[in-house]
Design an enzyme around this catalytic site. Structure first.
Site, PDB file in Angstrom:
ATOM      1  N   GLU A 294      48.468  26.701  45.427  1.00 55.86           N
ATOM      2  CA  GLU A 294      47.442  27.671  46.551  1.00 55.86           C
ATOM      3  C   GLU A 294      46.227  26.959  46.618  1.00 55.86           C
ATOM      4  OE1 GLU A 294      50.848  31.318  46.750  1.00 55.86           O
ATOM      5  OE2 GLU A 294      48.421  31.980  46.286  1.00 55.86           O
TER       6      GLU A 294
ATOM      7  N   CYS B  97      38.517  28.704  46.129  1.00 52.00           N
ATOM      8  CA  CYS B  97      39.694  29.935  44.694  1.00 52.00           C
ATOM      9  C   CYS B  97      40.053  29.061  44.377  1.00 52.00           C
ATOM     10  CB  CYS B  97      40.417  30.950  44.965  1.00 52.00           C
ATOM     11  SG  CYS B  97      41.067  31.728  44.086  1.00 52.00           S
TER      12      CYS B  97
ATOM     13  N   CYS C  87      52.375  29.672  35.776  1.00 54.23           N
ATOM     14  CA  CYS C  87      51.502  30.625  34.476  1.00 54.23           C
ATOM     15  C   CYS C  87      52.438  30.653  33.487  1.00 54.23           C
ATOM     16  CB  CYS C  87      50.835  31.083  35.030  1.00 54.23           C
ATOM     17  SG  CYS C  87      49.269  31.736  33.873  1.00 54.23           S
TER      18      CYS C  87
ATOM     19  N   CYS D 285      51.831  37.436  32.867  1.00 51.78           N
ATOM     20  CA  CYS D 285      51.201  39.043  33.894  1.00 51.78           C
ATOM     21  C   CYS D 285      52.094  40.076  34.570  1.00 51.78           C
ATOM     22  CB  CYS D 285      49.887  39.208  34.000  1.00 51.78           C
ATOM     23  SG  CYS D 285      48.715  38.280  33.131  1.00 51.78           S
TER      24      CYS D 285
ATOM     25  N   CYS E 146      51.510  39.446  38.469  1.00 57.82           N
ATOM     26  CA  CYS E 146      50.886  38.724  38.943  1.00 57.82           C
ATOM     27  C   CYS E 146      52.059  37.823  39.681  1.00 57.82           C
ATOM     28  CB  CYS E 146      50.073  37.948  38.134  1.00 57.82           C
ATOM     29  SG  CYS E 146      49.685  36.098  38.456  1.00 57.82           S
TER      30      CYS E 146
ATOM     31  N   CYS F 114      46.669  36.334  44.153  1.00 56.45           N
ATOM     32  CA  CYS F 114      47.292  34.748  43.154  1.00 56.45           C
ATOM     33  C   CYS F 114      49.138  34.664  43.356  1.00 56.45           C
ATOM     34  CB  CYS F 114      46.722  34.532  41.653  1.00 56.45           C
ATOM     35  SG  CYS F 114      46.754  34.208  40.378  1.00 56.45           S
TER      36      CYS F 114
END
Ligand code: SAH
Ligand code: SF4
Length: 346
Positions: A91, A104, A111, A115, A118, A336
Site C-alpha cells: 500500500e 506514506c 510485518c 501489533c 494493526c 496501515c
C-alpha cells in the site's frame, strides 16, 4: 537488482561496466527518477548510446502496476495498491492539500512485529522490500499527482506496511536515492521514519547521523500494557527504548516524535497521560495523538475528542508539544495495511 535499486554511484559503476560513458549517468538517472517514465518514446531525444542502453534495460526499469486506487470522499486522501513482481501487494497513500502532499509508503510486505491493533501486524510477515520497491512507491505517488495536474510531493513518511528499522539497509538506500538532489530530491528534513521501537535501529540511526526525522510508536506507558499491544516490547522494553531515545536526542540534537494511538478505555485515561509525561521526562519529544482506526482483527474503538483533548492538555502542561491528528481518509481504509486486508476479505 533492478534499476531503481541503485544509488547514483552504483548506477555509475554499472554504466561504466556496460561501456557507457560516465558522463551519461545523470541523463539516465533523470530518466529513472525525474521523468519516472517507462515509455521509451520519451527517450527519443537522448544520444544514441543512452537510448540503446535504456532500451536494452527497459524490463529492469518497469514500475509496479497499480491494482487498486481509491479516493476518500473528501478527495484529500488517495490510496494505491501496487503489485510487485512476485504478486505481493503493498500500500501507498498520498494525502494532503494541493501544493503540500505527503506520501506514506510501505517498507515490507506484511510485518513481523504483530501489533494487535494493526491490520499489517495481523497479516504477519511476508518479506522485506528492496530499495527500488520503496522508491517506486514515491514515483507512483508523484505520477498520480501529476496526472491530476497537481504539484509534487512535499513530505514522505515511512508509515505504511512494515517496520522500517527491521529492513534497515534497504530503507537507508531507498532514502539516499529519494533525497538525492539530482533526482526526486525530497529533503531529508521532509522525510520521517516511524518505528515500533527497534532499539538497535534507533541507536544505529544516531550513530550514523542519519538526517531524517524519527517517530517512535509508543502507545503505552508500562511494559505490561505495552507488551499486550506491541509484542515487540518484550524484546525491547520501555527502559531500553527510552534510553535509546535519550542517546538519539543527545547524539543528533533532534527531537523525537512519539506516536500514541488512542484506544477508548485502554490507553486514554488522564492517569495514563500523566504516566506518559513522567516516562518522557527530560527527552526532547513531541507527542502525536492518533485516534484508533478500527480493524477487523481487533476489538477496540477510537477515543472520542473530549477525552483526547484532555489527554493532550496534560502532556502540554507537562511541557511537551502535543498534537491530535485525525487519521485521514478512514473511508478509504487508509489505516496501515487495511486496503490489502479488505481486498483479501472480499
Ligand atoms: N512499523 C512502523 C511504521 C508503520 S505503522 C511503526 O509501527 O511505527 C505507522 C503508524 O500507524 C504506527 O504509529 C502504528 O502504531 C499506527 N497504526 C497502525 N495501525 C493503526 C490503527 N489501526 N489505528 C491507528 N494507528 C495505527
Ligand atoms: Fe508492524 Fe508498525 Fe503495524 Fe506494528 S504498527 S505491526 S510495527 S506496521
Amino acid at each position: 537488482m533492478r534499476l531503481h535499486d541503485f544509488t547514483f554511484d552504483q548506477l555509475k559503476t554499472r554504466l561504466i561496466a556496460d561501456g557507457v560513458k560516465e558522463a551519461h549517468t545523470l541523463t539516465i538517472w533523470n530518466a529513472l527518477h525525474r521523468r519516472a517514465s517507462t515509455d521509451l518514446s520519451a527517450h527519443d531525444h537522448f544520444l544514441p548510446p543512452i537510448q540503446r542502453w535504456l532500451a536494452e534495460h527497459a524490463p529492469e526499469m518497469d514500475l509496479p502496476p497499480i491494482t487498486a486506487l481509491i479516493e476518500s470522499s473528501d478527495g484529500l486522501t488517495r490510496k494505491m495498491l501496487l503489485r510487485l513482481e512476485d504478486g505481493q501487494e503493498i500500500e501507498t497513500v498520498v494525502m494532503g492539500y494541493p501544493g503540500r502532499y505527503t506520501a506514506c509508503v510501505s517498507t515490507q510486505a506484511g510485518c513481523a512485529m504483530g501489533c494487535v491493533f494493526c491490520a499489517t501486524g495481523q497479516m504477519g510477515f511476508v518479506r522485506h522490500l528492496r530499495p527500488g520497491e520503496i522508491v517506486a512507491q514515491v514515483l507512483a505517488g508523484q505520477r498520480l499527482l501529476r496526472s491530476d495536474g497537481e504539484s509534487g510531493l512535499r513530505n514522505l513518511v515511512l508509515m505504511g506496511m512494515g517496520e522500517p528499522l527491521h529492513n534497515y539497509e534497504s530503507v537507508m538506500t531507498a532514502l539516499e536515492i529519494i533525497s538525492d538532489v539530482r533526482g526526486i530530491s525530497l529533503g531529508p528534513s521532509k522525510i520521517s521514519i516511524s518505528t515500533v521501537g527497534v532499539v538497535p535501529g534507533i541507536l544505529r540511526l544516531a550513530e550514523e547521523q542519519r538526517p531524517y526525522n524519527l517517530a517512535v510508536s509508543l502507545h503505552a506507558a508500562s511494559d505490561e500494557e505495552r507488551s499486550a499491544l506491541v509484542p515487540a516490547n518484550r524484546r525491547w522494553p520501555l527502559a531500553d527504548l527510552i534510553a535509546a531515545c535519550r542517546t538519539y536526542n543527545e547524539k543528533t540534537s533532534r527531537r523525537i516524535f512519539f506516536e500514541w494511538t488512542l484506544i477508548a478505555g485502554k490507553n486514554d485515561s488522564t492517569d495514563t497521560a500523566r504516566r506518559v509525561a513522567a516516562l518522557l521526562a527530560g527527552l526532547d519529544a513531541h507527542v502525536n495523538l492518533i485516534p484508533l482506526n478500527p480493524t477487523n482483527g481487533f476489538d477496540g474503538q477510537p477515543t472520542a475528542l473530549p477525552a483526547a483533548d484532555e489527554f493532550q492538555l496534560i502532556l502540554q502542561e507537562a511541557g511537551f508539544p502535543c498534537t491530535i491528528r485525525q487519521r485521514r481518509g478512514i473511508d478509504v481504509a487508509a489505516g496501515c495495511g487495511q486496503l490489502r486486508a479488505e481486498k483479501r476479505a472480499r
